[in-house]
Scaffold this motif. Structure first.
Motif, short mmCIF file in Angstrom:
data_model
loop_
_atom_site.label_atom_id
_atom_site.label_comp_id
_atom_site.label_asym_id
_atom_site.label_seq_id
_atom_site.Cartn_x
_atom_site.Cartn_y
_atom_site.Cartn_z
N LEU A 14 0.78 -1.23 0.00
CA LEU A 14 0.00 0.00 0.00
C LEU A 14 0.82 1.29 0.00
CD1 LEU A 14 -2.99 0.66 -0.22
CD2 LEU A 14 -2.99 1.05 2.25
N PRO A 15 1.87 1.41 0.81
CA PRO A 15 2.63 2.67 0.78
C PRO A 15 3.18 2.98 -0.61
CG PRO A 15 3.23 1.41 2.70
CD PRO A 15 2.37 0.52 1.85
N VAL A 16 3.73 1.96 -1.28
CA VAL A 16 4.28 2.18 -2.62
C VAL A 16 3.16 2.54 -3.58
CG1 VAL A 16 5.62 1.16 -4.48
CG2 VAL A 16 6.10 0.52 -2.11
N ALA A 17 2.06 1.77 -3.49
CA ALA A 17 0.91 2.06 -4.34
C ALA A 17 0.40 3.48 -4.05
CB ALA A 17 -0.21 1.04 -4.08
N GLY A 18 0.40 3.86 -2.78
CA GLY A 18 -0.05 5.19 -2.39
C GLY A 18 0.84 6.27 -2.98
N LEU A 19 2.15 5.99 -2.97
CA LEU A 19 3.10 6.96 -3.54
C LEU A 19 2.81 7.17 -5.02
CD1 LEU A 19 5.65 8.69 -3.25
CD2 LEU A 19 7.01 6.65 -3.67
N VAL A 20 2.66 6.05 -5.74
CA VAL A 20 2.36 6.14 -7.18
C VAL A 20 1.03 6.89 -7.38
CG1 VAL A 20 1.82 4.81 -9.25
CG2 VAL A 20 3.61 4.02 -7.68
N LEU A 245 2.94 7.00 6.99
CA LEU A 245 2.55 6.91 5.58
C LEU A 245 3.40 5.88 4.85
CD1 LEU A 245 2.02 10.60 4.37
CD2 LEU A 245 0.30 8.92 4.99
N GLY A 246 4.64 5.75 5.28
CA GLY A 246 5.54 4.79 4.65
C GLY A 246 5.26 3.34 5.06
N GLY A 253 8.00 -2.94 16.28
CA GLY A 253 8.02 -4.39 16.25
C GLY A 253 8.45 -4.99 14.93
N ALA A 254 8.08 -6.27 14.78
CA ALA A 254 8.63 -7.09 13.71
C ALA A 254 8.26 -6.62 12.31
CB ALA A 254 8.18 -8.53 13.90
N LYS A 255 7.21 -5.80 12.19
CA LYS A 255 6.78 -5.41 10.85
C LYS A 255 7.42 -4.11 10.38
CE LYS A 255 2.52 -7.99 11.24
NZ LYS A 255 1.26 -7.93 11.97
N SER A 256 8.36 -3.58 11.14
CA SER A 256 9.06 -2.36 10.72
C SER A 256 10.01 -2.69 9.57
CB SER A 256 9.86 -1.79 11.90
OG SER A 256 9.09 -1.75 13.07
N ARG A 257 9.99 -1.84 8.54
CA ARG A 257 10.88 -2.04 7.39
C ARG A 257 11.65 -0.75 7.13
NH1 ARG A 257 9.57 -6.15 8.25
NH2 ARG A 257 8.32 -7.73 7.21
N PHE A 258 12.93 -0.88 6.77
CA PHE A 258 13.73 0.31 6.53
C PHE A 258 13.17 1.14 5.39
CE2 PHE A 258 17.42 2.88 5.51
CZ PHE A 258 17.89 3.20 6.77
N THR A 259 12.58 0.46 4.40
CA THR A 259 12.03 1.19 3.24
C THR A 259 10.89 2.13 3.65
OG1 THR A 259 10.67 -0.76 2.88
CG2 THR A 259 12.58 -0.49 1.45
N ASN A 260 10.30 1.90 4.84
CA ASN A 260 9.25 2.79 5.32
C ASN A 260 9.74 4.25 5.30
OD1 ASN A 260 8.33 0.43 7.93
ND2 ASN A 260 7.69 0.52 5.81
N ILE A 261 11.01 4.43 5.61
CA ILE A 261 11.56 5.79 5.68
C ILE A 261 11.50 6.45 4.32
CG2 ILE A 261 13.60 7.17 6.18
CD1 ILE A 261 14.61 4.85 7.92
N LEU A 267 6.42 10.16 -0.12
CA LEU A 267 4.97 10.26 -0.12
C LEU A 267 4.53 11.55 0.56
CD1 LEU A 267 2.27 9.01 -0.78
CD2 LEU A 267 2.55 7.43 1.10
N TYR A 268 5.12 11.81 1.71
CA TYR A 268 4.75 13.00 2.47
C TYR A 268 5.08 14.27 1.70
CZ TYR A 268 4.68 16.51 6.14
OH TYR A 268 4.42 17.64 6.87
#
Lengths: 310, 496
Positions: A14-20, A245-246, A253-261, A267-268
């Motif tokens: 979703l974040p990537v889709a949201g960015l697009v 947003l990312g 926790g475990a679902k944190s991803r570096f790409t979120n940044i 996106l922001y």
């Protein structure tokens, strides 16, 4: 849990889709103005400081903690950087990092040693440091040495941002740091019983987050050249919105991803720039940002494993 | 007996890729204790949780007294006459005993919008007295009571309103003998009042002794319902696992000499309110069993030995004299610990199987970590322990109790630990996994590793330990050497 699996895939996509989606939407609404090269360059130039500051908070949030002090911390460290830049540029960088690290240590001390929830500690720090910024800039803004703006070129700024992010990524992905932070976020007690030095790690991450923002203050000084009483104002909120947003879970926790940044910051920035270009007033922009933020949190909150933020 | 009370038809439930309950149809009668047994992950708890409104079902119907019921939550289930006593803690900290008993059902004490607390407390105290728990005060905050007493309060909470169905989900593992006796007394009373008790337990002796009929589930499938009088323990085991179990359950050797080499020694170890000057030595290749009542301090002893106790005095040292004062030093010196509180202390519950297995071993893999290598590592040890899973990226929160424990053990086997402190290693775990764990402990012993097994199950202590130390009120009260002549009574004698 069929649902849950879908949900976690959604979280990834979703974040990537949201960015697009945001890019395409604003490209249409602004008749292509937002994606013309000049504007993209401008937009990119606004992401450097935010992306670097985000990284520190990302580490903090991975552990299930929060940090609201980063905006004011940016203000204070930026004063340090600007002041020292008049003596020596290299000294200014070191000064910013050390000052940020020390302020981060104060956060860490109260949260880790005194066991006060991070939400409270960093909120207090936000107000206290804002006071410091206002006091130090009462008579006039603090100016950096004028030659500092010579550094404000895209190749330099982009390279330095990417290098900082790459270092962070390296530690998060290829050393035990990332797994340790995520484990603390996912279950602190069990992490301790698995031999993770929870207190030490937490404290050092707060120090690191401060130091990283101290470095971001240098980037900010290059771009802005001076600090006023509002220096770094609301940066903490921008960071939080960008990370969420990312795709960053608010409880870490475990679902944190570096790409979120990276996804989050882009996106922001596309969102805010687009809103400005469409001629929304500041008040309207804030309203829209607030609503978008709420929707994203609503979609992503892991209500099944919800836990108190530390 | 014999009159139909509850009919479950084609009950179905999936969690993602796991088909937990497959089209199960079951009938429960008035005035019976109906046991539900099966291995971990066979779907017993999932089934009853749907009946009690904790999970929503994917398909099927429950018909209670000729009327279809779909409880939305536990309180709604109560209103339909269905109550549950759960495996883990089912009471809320910070509330009084009375508030816990009437949680969600305070309406009866509310007049014109104002709650009459005095009336509620009075009613609660009457109930407690009626149940024979008059030592428990209705107005006290529930935190003043230990795990056992809180379970007793739960019994009151679940049964005071004379429900038609009471689910007792694996409650007995949490109770000591006197608590169990209380529970059974009330189960029998509920049955005699014409209601039905659905009794989930891994203790087949208990099941055979108290139930009227027994239904068996295996991997989410319904296998059979049989009269308790028509079967024995071995037949039940066979039905549960679908194949013959070997004769050997516990280790069978006696009189083997244990090495004199001390690998871990506790001297004058005290923890305020928990342990009182405990001295203990663990030898190489030994299984040292620690037994006692659940609040005798033995669980704290495990933590103290692992450097995890707050406020500990006295010394814990390894064979070479290294002092153990914190968890990190313990792990770095080849110690391992599996807690009784599996979900909070042993496992990072909201994390993947892989992360849980690799966490303590990452420090041995060098500064640079390879994702591929870690995955292989996790896979290797998860497979070695035959963890039932889709892959190692699965979250441990979705695994059954036995599988969770296997992940914990896989972690420490992967780490190559030589001194294992296992607190209640088979708590809430089915016979098959139990047998695996006993087998593993036996192998470890033969490899020269040392196991400190803390257990509330006397049979386990007798069956597995080279030496048994019994504790009472934070002190060591007795010590026994492995022998076929050692009796349960002699151990119990030292416990109380």
């Amino acid at each position: 849990m069929k649902n849950k699996i879908n949900r976690s895939t959604i979280r990834e996509i979703l974040p990537v889709a949201g960015l697009v989606f945001v890019i395409v939407l604003f490209a249409i609404l602004t008749e292509g103005r937002i994606v013309n090269p000049t504007n993209l360059k401008l937009l990119l130039s606004q992401t450097y400081m935010l992306a670097i500051a985000c990284m520190g908070v990302f580490f903090v949030m991975s552990m299930g903690c929060l940090d609201f002090s980063q905006g004011s911390l940016m203000g204070v460290t930026c004063i340090v950087v600007c002041y020292l830049s008049n003596i020596n540029l290299f000294l200014a960088i070191i000064g910013g990092i050390v000052a940020g690290g020390l302020l981060g240590a104060v956060n860490g001390y109260f949260h880790v040693v005194r066991k006060i929830p991070s939400f409270i500690v960093t909120n207090c720090m936000m107000y206290a440091l804002r006071g410091v910024v206002a006091y130090l800039t009462t008579k006039s803004p603090v100016y950096a040495v004028s030659t500092i703006s010579n550094l404000n070129t895209m190749p330099f700024m982009l390279t330095i941002t990417l290098v900082v992010l790459a270092i962070g990524f390296f530690f998060y992905k290829f050393t035990s740091l990332g797994a340790n932070l995520k484990a603390i976020g996912a279950g602190e007690k069990a992490a301790r019983f698995a031999g993770i030095k929870v207190e030490k790690t937490k404290f050092l991450v707060y120090v690191a987050a401060g130091a990283i923002t101290g470095f971001a203050a240098f980037i900010n000084a290059i771009k802005v050249g001076s600090v006023t009483s509002t220096g770094g104002n609301q940066l903490e909120t921008q960071i939080l919105i960008a990370l969420v947003l990312g795709g960053m879970p608010i409880s870490g926790g475990a679902k944190s991803r570096f790409t979120n940044i990276i996804v989050g910051v882009l996106l922001y920035k596309f969102l805010t720039t687009g809103l400005v270009m469409l001629g929304f007033t500041t008040a309207m922009q804030q309203l829209i940002q607030g609503i978008v933020f709420l929707i994203v949190v609503f979609l992503f909150s892991d209500r099944e494993s919800i836990q108190v933020i530390k | 007996m014999g009159e139909l009370l509850l009919k479950a038809e084609n009950i179905d439930k999936s969690f993602g890729l796991t088909h937990a309950v497959k089209n199960v149809s079951l009938e429960f009668n008035k005035g019976e204790i109906h046991a539900l047994i099966g291995e971990n992950g066979s779907g017993k708890s999932t089934f009853t949780n749907m009946l009690c409104g904790i999970y929503t079902m994917d398909g099927g119907t429950f018909t209670l007294d000729g009327e279809e019921v779909h409880p939305k939550n536990q309180v709604d289930a109560n209103h339909h006459g269905i109550a549950i006593i759960v495996q883990e803690l089912g009471t809320l900290s910070g509330l009084t005993v009375a508030e816990n008993i009437f949680l969600g059902n305070e309406d009866q004490f509310i007049k014109f919008g104002i709650k009459n607390t005095a009336a509620m407390n009075k009613k609660a105290q009457e109930l407690l007295n009626e149940y024979g728990f008059s030592r428990i005060s209705a107005t006290a905050v529930i935190d003043n009571y230990n795990f056992e007493d809180r379970k007793l309060i739960e019994i009151v909470k679940a049964t005071y309103f004379h429900p038609k169905i009471v689910v007792v989900d694996e409650t007995t593992t949490a109770l000591n003998q006197s608590g169990r006796d209380e529970l059974f007394k009330h189960m029998l009373r509920i049955r005699d009042e014409g209601s039905c008790v659905i009794f989930i337990s891994h203790d087949l002796g208990e099941v055979l002794h108290y139930s009227d009929r027994i239904s068996i589930l295996r991997d989410g499938d319904f296998i059979a319902t049989i009269n308790a009088d028509d079967v024995n323990e071995d037949e039940l085991k066979r039905l549960m696992v679908g194949r013959e179990l070997g004769d050997r359950y516990y280790r069978t050797d006696y009189g083997e000499k244990v090495s004199d080499e001390v690998v871990l020694s506790l001297k004058d170890v005290s923890v305020p309110g928990e342990l009182d000057h405990v001295n203990l030595e663990l030898h190489k290749g030994e299984i040292l069993g620690i037994g006692g009542l659940s609040d005798c301090g033995m669980h704290e002893l495990g933590k103290a030995a692992f450097g995890a106790s707050y406020d500990r005095t006295g010394t814990v040292t390894l064979g070479d004299g290294t002092p153990i004062n914190d968890i990190n030093t313990a792990i770095n010196h080849s110690m391992a610990y599996a807690s009784k509180d599996r979900d909070n202390e042993s496992l990072v519950i909201n994390d993947t199987i892989q992360d849980n297995i690799t966490l303590p071993s990452m420090r041995d893999m060098g500064f640079l970590l390879s994702g591929k290598k870690m995955k292989e590592f996790a896979n290797k040890y998860a497979k070695m322990m035959s963890v039932k899973m889709v892959n190692v990226d699965q979250f441990v929160s979705n695994l059954s109790g036995g599988n969770k424990q296997k992940v914990v053990l896989a972690r420490w086997i992967g780490k190559g630990s030589d001194i294992l402190i296992l607190d209640s290693p088979t708590r809430g775990i089915d016979v098959m996994v139990k047998a695996d764990i006993y087998d593993l402990m036996d192998r470890m012993r033969k490899e020269g590793k040392a196991v400190l097994m803390i257990s509330e199950e006397i049979m386990e202590l007798l069956g597995m330990s080279d030496r048994i130390v019994i504790m009472r009120d934070g002190k060591v009260s007795g010590e026994f050497t492995r022998s076929p002549d050692l009796s349960e009574e002699s151990l119990i004698d030292k416990m109380v």
